[in-house]
Design an enzyme around this catalytic site. Structure first.
Site, mmCIF file in Angstrom:
data_model
loop_
_atom_site.group_PDB
_atom_site.id
_atom_site.type_symbol
_atom_site.label_atom_id
_atom_site.label_comp_id
_atom_site.label_asym_id
_atom_site.label_seq_id
_atom_site.Cartn_x
_atom_site.Cartn_y
_atom_site.Cartn_z
ATOM 1 N N SER A 1 -9.225 -15.160 -0.959
ATOM 2 C CA SER A 1 -9.202 -13.703 -1.005
ATOM 3 C C SER A 1 -10.612 -13.163 -1.235
ATOM 4 C CB SER A 1 -8.287 -13.236 -2.142
ATOM 5 O OG SER A 1 -8.338 -11.825 -2.227
ATOM 6 N N HIS B 1 0.838 -1.203 0.000
ATOM 7 C CA HIS B 1 0.000 0.000 0.000
ATOM 8 C C HIS B 1 0.875 1.255 0.000
ATOM 9 C CE1 HIS B 1 -3.045 2.884 1.525
ATOM 10 N NE2 HIS B 1 -3.925 2.034 1.034
HETATM 11 C C1 LIG Z 1 -6.548 0.075 3.276
HETATM 12 C C2 LIG Z 1 -5.160 -0.388 3.394
HETATM 13 C C3 LIG Z 1 -4.209 0.395 4.077
HETATM 14 C C4 LIG Z 1 -4.525 1.747 4.624
HETATM 15 O O1 LIG Z 1 -5.415 1.618 5.680
HETATM 16 P P1 LIG Z 1 -6.309 2.873 6.152
HETATM 17 O O2 LIG Z 1 -7.148 2.259 7.202
HETATM 18 O O3 LIG Z 1 -7.053 3.322 4.944
HETATM 19 O O4 LIG Z 1 -5.345 3.895 6.650
HETATM 20 C C5 LIG Z 1 -2.939 -0.114 4.202
HETATM 21 N N1 LIG Z 1 -2.614 -1.311 3.686
HETATM 22 C C6 LIG Z 1 -3.492 -2.084 3.031
HETATM 23 C C7 LIG Z 1 -3.049 -3.404 2.499
HETATM 24 C C8 LIG Z 1 -4.795 -1.643 2.864
HETATM 25 O O5 LIG Z 1 -5.671 -2.418 2.205
#
Ligand SMILES: *Cc1c(COP(=O)(O)O)cnc(C)c1O
Length: 408
Positions: free
Chosen positions: A357, A151
């Site tokens: 998934s 992410h």
């Molecule tokens: C959504 C997501 C994030 C970010 O999370 P938030 O709650 O939006 O800050 C980080 N990593 C992954 C894999 C995600 O799916």
């Protein structure tokens, strides 16, 4: 299709001046407004939002919740200042609820809550930032290794913390490639000034990658990295943690599998009206707390004042489910994903879905279909995430639209 690397330094975009983004109807003026009109405005906006939510198939938030029975919570301030276990000077907090939530998530993550420190965050991103800052304290010279499917919050956290970030290639199924990890570790050893002494490695494993929903194998990646020194693993399990915990294929994602810290989002699989999350880390790795006399609370969190409301709402949702209910919720989502894969295949959309998934990728449809179903897209692929509000009727309707779409 060339993959975008979300960890690369993003191109800068000019900031829009504040004034330009204010809807003139909503501008807060000098004189008080009419409260009833404002209430009507907000409630009709919320109603429209609610009506649209059945069509949101491309994003990971479950939208099947209803906490309106707890509306009186909006009449109190619950401010969880500092550590969940610490008393504080104000004593108007919801820390008992927060501790019940972290206890539940620790058990979900397969470990004894006594061995962990954790708290309710603003979301998955804060959890990553906390995990990586704990990692830096543990292995001060080690770079972060994350896959090109991680992410973008990982790149953001690395920049904030001033840590080196090394991008590891992913395999076609979306998981981090252990062979490329080994190559990147070796390269790092060769360029390290202190001959032969590896700085160690911080592995950022993604448990449910954003685009493909793939689960990195914490145990396998840790084994590869351990060959060249000390390793810290943070598991970014924003969407996939609750799923992996109950998935029949038992992904190796958490503390028993070698993780040192784990973060999950509260507003994704569980479903919350406010963004929130939980971060957990091995207790002995979390540095000592700072504390101000004024608040009288030890504080290892990244925030200071934190949302007691989020803690109580998560407690309420988790308590209604229990571990058994959470399992059922997860298995339902996975069943819907299997159904969607079959239907999308019949529709000729070339679906792909990693084992267990909730994310199903398929050929990117025309823009009208993308907009109608709020699909997330990357290059020539789109995806849906079969979280709790996504039902078979919506999948069927999407497939009907795919059959009638305008091809360019
Ligand atoms: C959504 C997501 C994030 C970010 O999370 P938030 O709650 O939006 O800050 C980080 N990593 C992954 C894999 C995600 O799916």
């Amino acid at each position: 299709m060339p993959r975008e690397n979300p960890l690369a330094t993003p191109p800068t975009r000019p900031l829009v001046p504040l004034r330009q983004v204010t809807d003139p109807h909503l501008r807060i003026g000098v004189q008080p407004s009419d409260a009833e009109t404002d209430t009507a405005t907000v409630l009709s906006w919320a109603q429209a939002l609610k009506a649209e939510q059945a069509n949101v198939l491309g994003f990971p938030g479950s939208l099947d919740f209803d906490f309106t029975r707890l509306a009186p919570l909006l009449g109190v301030l619950a401010n969880n200042v500092g550590d969940p276990s610490a008393a504080d000077a104000s004593a108007i907090h919801a820390k008992a609820y927060e501790q019940a939530v972290t206890d539940f998530v620790a058990r979900t993550a397969g470990t004894d809550p006594d061995d962990l420190y954790g708290y309710v965050t603003t979301g998955g991103s804060e959890g990553i930032l906390f995990g990586l800052s704990t990692a830096r304290h543990t292995l001060p010279r080690a770079p972060i290794y994350a896959s090109d499917q991680a992410h973008y919050a990982v790149g953001k956290a690395a920049r904030i913390l001033g840590m080196d970030l090394i991008t590891v290639a992913s395999r076609p199924d979306g998981t981090m490639d252990p062979e490329d990890l080994a190559i990147k570790l070796l390269t790092q050893l060769l360029i390290t000034p202190r001959k032969g002494q590896h700085p160690g490695a911080i592995i950022l494993a993604t448990i449910g990658t954003t685009m493909q929903g793939a689960y990195d194998d914490v145990t396998a990646l840790k084994a590869v990295a351990s060959k060249s020194g000390a390793v810290y693993v943070h598991a970014d399990a924003a969407l996939g943690g609750f799923i992996a915990a109950h998935a029949p294929s038992r992904p190796r994602w958490s503390f028993p599998h070698g993780a040192d810290s784990v973060s999950v989002s509260g507003h994704k699989l569980l479903g919350m009206p406010v963004p929130c999350g939980i971060v957990l880390a091995r207790r002995e790795l979390v540095p000592d707390a700072s504390s101000a006399e004024y608040v009288k609370a030890s504080d290892r969190t990244l925030g200071c004042s934190r949302s007691g409301l989020a803690a109580v709402l998560m407690w309420s949702a988790l308590r209604q489910l229990g571990h058994a209910g959470m399992r059922e919720r997860v298995l339902n989502c996975l069943n819907t994903a299997a159904y969607a894969t079959q239907k999308l295949s019949e529709a000729g959309a070339n679906p792909t879905r990693p084992t267990d998934s909730a994310v199903v990728c398929f050929d990117r449809p025309d823009p009208a279909t993308v907009d109608r179903w709020h699909l997330a897209c990357e290059g020539d692929r789109a995806h849906i995430v079969t979280v709790a509000h996504v039902d078979r009727a919506a999948i069927d309707a999407l497939c009907t639209d795919l059959a009638h779409q305008k091809r360019p």
